[in-house]
Motif scaffolding. Structure first.
Motif, mmCIF file in Angstrom:
data_model
loop_
_atom_site.group_PDB
_atom_site.id
_atom_site.type_symbol
_atom_site.label_atom_id
_atom_site.label_comp_id
_atom_site.label_asym_id
_atom_site.label_seq_id
_atom_site.Cartn_x
_atom_site.Cartn_y
_atom_site.Cartn_z
ATOM 1 N N ARG A 102 68.206 -93.202 48.797
ATOM 2 C CA ARG A 102 67.781 -92.387 49.938
ATOM 3 C C ARG A 102 68.868 -92.338 51.011
ATOM 4 O O ARG A 102 69.074 -91.304 51.656
ATOM 5 C CB ARG A 102 66.464 -92.923 50.494
ATOM 6 N N ARG A 103 69.554 -93.444 51.199
ATOM 7 C CA ARG A 103 70.625 -93.456 52.200
ATOM 8 C C ARG A 103 71.779 -92.550 51.774
ATOM 9 O O ARG A 103 72.399 -91.859 52.597
ATOM 10 C CB ARG A 103 71.136 -94.888 52.398
ATOM 11 N N ALA A 104 72.056 -92.517 50.471
ATOM 12 C CA ALA A 104 73.166 -91.713 49.955
ATOM 13 C C ALA A 104 72.790 -90.246 49.769
ATOM 14 O O ALA A 104 73.675 -89.401 49.569
ATOM 15 C CB ALA A 104 73.634 -92.287 48.625
ATOM 16 N N ASP A 313 50.077 -89.133 32.351
ATOM 17 C CA ASP A 313 50.032 -89.099 30.890
ATOM 18 C C ASP A 313 49.382 -87.807 30.422
ATOM 19 O O ASP A 313 48.341 -87.401 30.935
ATOM 20 C CB ASP A 313 49.233 -90.296 30.351
ATOM 21 N N GLU A 314 50.024 -87.183 29.440
ATOM 22 C CA GLU A 314 49.446 -86.011 28.788
ATOM 23 C C GLU A 314 49.444 -86.252 27.288
ATOM 24 O O GLU A 314 50.430 -85.990 26.591
ATOM 25 C CB GLU A 314 50.229 -84.735 29.132
ATOM 26 N N GLY A 315 48.367 -86.845 26.793
ATOM 27 C CA GLY A 315 48.234 -87.064 25.363
ATOM 28 C C GLY A 315 49.301 -87.953 24.752
ATOM 29 O O GLY A 315 49.735 -87.720 23.626
ATOM 30 N N GLY A 316 49.705 -88.966 25.488
ATOM 31 C CA GLY A 316 50.727 -89.870 24.991
ATOM 32 C C GLY A 316 52.141 -89.477 25.371
ATOM 33 O O GLY A 316 53.098 -90.152 24.986
ATOM 34 N N MET A 317 52.285 -88.416 26.134
ATOM 35 C CA MET A 317 53.584 -88.032 26.700
ATOM 36 C C MET A 317 53.559 -88.380 28.183
ATOM 37 O O MET A 317 52.650 -87.976 28.915
ATOM 38 C CB MET A 317 53.856 -86.544 26.505
ATOM 39 N N LEU A 318 54.545 -89.140 28.623
ATOM 40 C CA LEU A 318 54.598 -89.609 30.007
ATOM 41 C C LEU A 318 55.465 -88.672 30.828
ATOM 42 O O LEU A 318 56.617 -88.408 30.483
ATOM 43 C CB LEU A 318 55.164 -91.029 30.049
ATOM 44 N N LEU A 319 54.898 -88.179 31.912
ATOM 45 C CA LEU A 319 55.632 -87.296 32.823
ATOM 46 C C LEU A 319 56.135 -88.111 34.005
ATOM 47 O O LEU A 319 55.394 -88.933 34.561
ATOM 48 C CB LEU A 319 54.734 -86.170 33.321
ATOM 49 N N PRO A 320 57.387 -87.917 34.408
ATOM 50 C CA PRO A 320 57.940 -88.710 35.513
ATOM 51 C C PRO A 320 57.244 -88.413 36.834
ATOM 52 O O PRO A 320 56.530 -87.401 36.957
ATOM 53 C CB PRO A 320 59.415 -88.281 35.552
ATOM 54 N N PRO A 321 57.437 -89.282 37.824
ATOM 55 C CA PRO A 321 56.800 -89.062 39.131
ATOM 56 C C PRO A 321 57.326 -87.803 39.817
ATOM 57 O O PRO A 321 58.361 -87.244 39.429
ATOM 58 C CB PRO A 321 57.199 -90.310 39.935
ATOM 59 N N GLU A 322 56.597 -87.394 40.833
ATOM 60 C CA GLU A 322 57.051 -86.279 41.650
ATOM 61 C C GLU A 322 58.339 -86.664 42.378
ATOM 62 O O GLU A 322 58.580 -87.847 42.677
ATOM 63 C CB GLU A 322 55.975 -85.919 42.686
ATOM 64 N N ARG A 323 59.185 -85.677 42.633
ATOM 65 C CA ARG A 323 60.427 -85.947 43.356
ATOM 66 C C ARG A 323 60.091 -86.536 44.733
ATOM 67 O O ARG A 323 59.180 -86.086 45.412
ATOM 68 C CB ARG A 323 61.247 -84.674 43.506
ATOM 69 N N GLY A 324 60.833 -87.548 45.103
ATOM 70 C CA GLY A 324 60.589 -88.225 46.367
ATOM 71 C C GLY A 324 59.733 -89.477 46.227
ATOM 72 O O GLY A 324 59.612 -90.251 47.181
ATOM 73 N N PHE A 325 59.138 -89.678 45.041
ATOM 74 C CA PHE A 325 58.252 -90.849 44.866
ATOM 75 C C PHE A 325 59.039 -92.149 44.913
ATOM 76 O O PHE A 325 58.709 -93.063 45.664
ATOM 77 C CB PHE A 325 57.524 -90.708 43.519
ATOM 78 N N TRP A 326 60.053 -92.295 44.062
ATOM 79 C CA TRP A 326 60.940 -93.472 44.058
ATOM 80 C C TRP A 326 62.287 -93.038 43.522
ATOM 81 O O TRP A 326 62.363 -92.309 42.531
ATOM 82 C CB TRP A 326 60.385 -94.593 43.184
ATOM 83 N N GLY A 327 63.332 -93.496 44.160
ATOM 84 C CA GLY A 327 64.668 -93.272 43.623
ATOM 85 C C GLY A 327 65.196 -91.872 43.749
ATOM 86 O O GLY A 327 66.245 -91.545 43.186
ATOM 87 N N THR A 328 64.484 -91.016 44.465
ATOM 88 C CA THR A 328 64.959 -89.640 44.701
ATOM 89 C C THR A 328 64.778 -89.314 46.176
ATOM 90 O O THR A 328 63.719 -89.562 46.738
ATOM 91 C CB THR A 328 64.181 -88.616 43.862
ATOM 92 N N PRO A 329 65.805 -88.784 46.805
ATOM 93 C CA PRO A 329 65.709 -88.485 48.241
ATOM 94 C C PRO A 329 64.785 -87.299 48.514
ATOM 95 O O PRO A 329 64.435 -86.559 47.609
ATOM 96 C CB PRO A 329 67.167 -88.161 48.626
#
Length: 329
Positions: A102-104, A313-329
């Protein structure tokens, strides 16, 4: 700017009991670390695990012990020497990654030099129950690409036969959580082959696995409790064919990436796993999952209510978090 660190115990109720060979849990108990540097805030999560003599209280005390160093500006490299591998270091390490990104104004993926997390197959777990109840659970997940079946030493054959009959097309991970012995493992191997098992995870105790050095398994065996950090690989590589990387064992994303890269360098298979946790734990683990042959990150799927914006989860497929949740500015 002056840094501040806050650590707290958070609880997340589960939708159903999570039962494995060493016990059952009905809620996820996690430690959330928040590090603020002016207006920039990073967060991380650790899950203390009794198997490793960890508790919420011990974990909070460990974090309190490094408060002065972290608030004084200690970075991830310094943290590796300040805390031992485990849940406390994981929570602080991941908070520092988030803060750094986030700082970068750059994502953690950009900092690593890797692709952004993407949709991927992640195991759905069938927990220990009667064989009939496990079949019902497996049938509900039968369209998923990968199932992980928890078993113990009481009646694994009946449990596994029922699960496979109910979910004939899934890839299959069998996880006894250290509950088997050598005789049971040798005796059940033909069944595992018959049921088209892809991976057998930590079948015997990590403290009694020396005999695996002279054993050629019919199914690849994955080290879980037997491996925590890259330094463990000298022994583990002689006994196992696959390594399960969990951030709570390695003590954060920094050490997890080191272990994952060292595992690949030795030609071993790679798995990414998790504790029963919120999406805050999983967001960081996705950066190891992209490298992995097997992914088992369904911890948040068991929660009645996850952190907002987390994985789905969508039927055993994992979708990443929304942007800004963790590790994304």
């Amino acid at each position: 700017m002056h840094r501040t660190l806050r650590a707290q115990h958070d609880r997340f109720a589960l939708t159903h009991p999570f039962r494995i060979s060493r016990g059952v849990k009905t809620q996820a108990d996690v430690v959330t670390v928040t590090i603020a540097d002016g207006d920039v805030v990073g967060q991380g999560e650790g899950v203390p695990y009794p198997r490793y003599d960890e508790t919420i209280e011990k974990t909070l005390a460990e974090i309190e012990g490094v408060r002065a160093a972290i608030e004084g500006g200690a970075d991830r490299a310094a943290l590796q020497a300040l805390l031992q591998p485990g849940a406390a270091r994981n929570a602080v390490d991941c908070a520092l990654w988030d803060l750094e990104a986030r700082r970068a104004g750059r994502s953690v993926a950009e900092l690593i030099g890797a692709p952004e997390p993407h949709r991927l197959a992640s195991a759905l777990t069938v927990v220990i129950d009667t064989p009939q109840a496990m079949a019902v659970a497996a049938k509900a997940m039968a369209s998923a690409p990968l199932l992980k079946v928890k078993v113990d030493a009481i009646d694994p054959e009946a449990q596994l036969r029922e699960v496979r009959a109910a979910a004939p097309d899934c890839r299959l991970i069998v996880d006894p959580n250290e509950s088997w012995d050598e005789a049971l493992l040798r005796g059940i191997e033909p069944l595992l082959v018959e049921l088209r098992t892809d991976l057998l995870e930590q079948p015997v105790s990590a403290g009694a696995d020396e005999w695996l050095e002279g054993f050629t398994p019919a199914i690849p065996i994955c080290a879980d409790e037997a491996v925590h950090v890259a330094a463990d690989l000298d022994v583990v590589a002689r006994r196992y064919q696959v390594v399960n990387v969990k951030l709570d064992k390695s003590g954060g994303l920094t050490a997890a990436l080191e272990l994952a890269n060292a595992t690949r360098a030795r030609g071993l298979g790679l798995m990414t796993g998790c504790m029963v946790s919120s999406s805050l734990s999983i967001a960081a683990a996705l950066h190891v999952a992209r490298m992995s042959d097997f992914v088992d990150l369904d911890g948040p799927i068991w929660l009645a209510e996850d952190r907002a914006g987390g994985v789905r989860d969508e039927g055993g497929m994992l979708l990443p978090p929304e942007r800004g949740f963790w590790g994304t500015p």
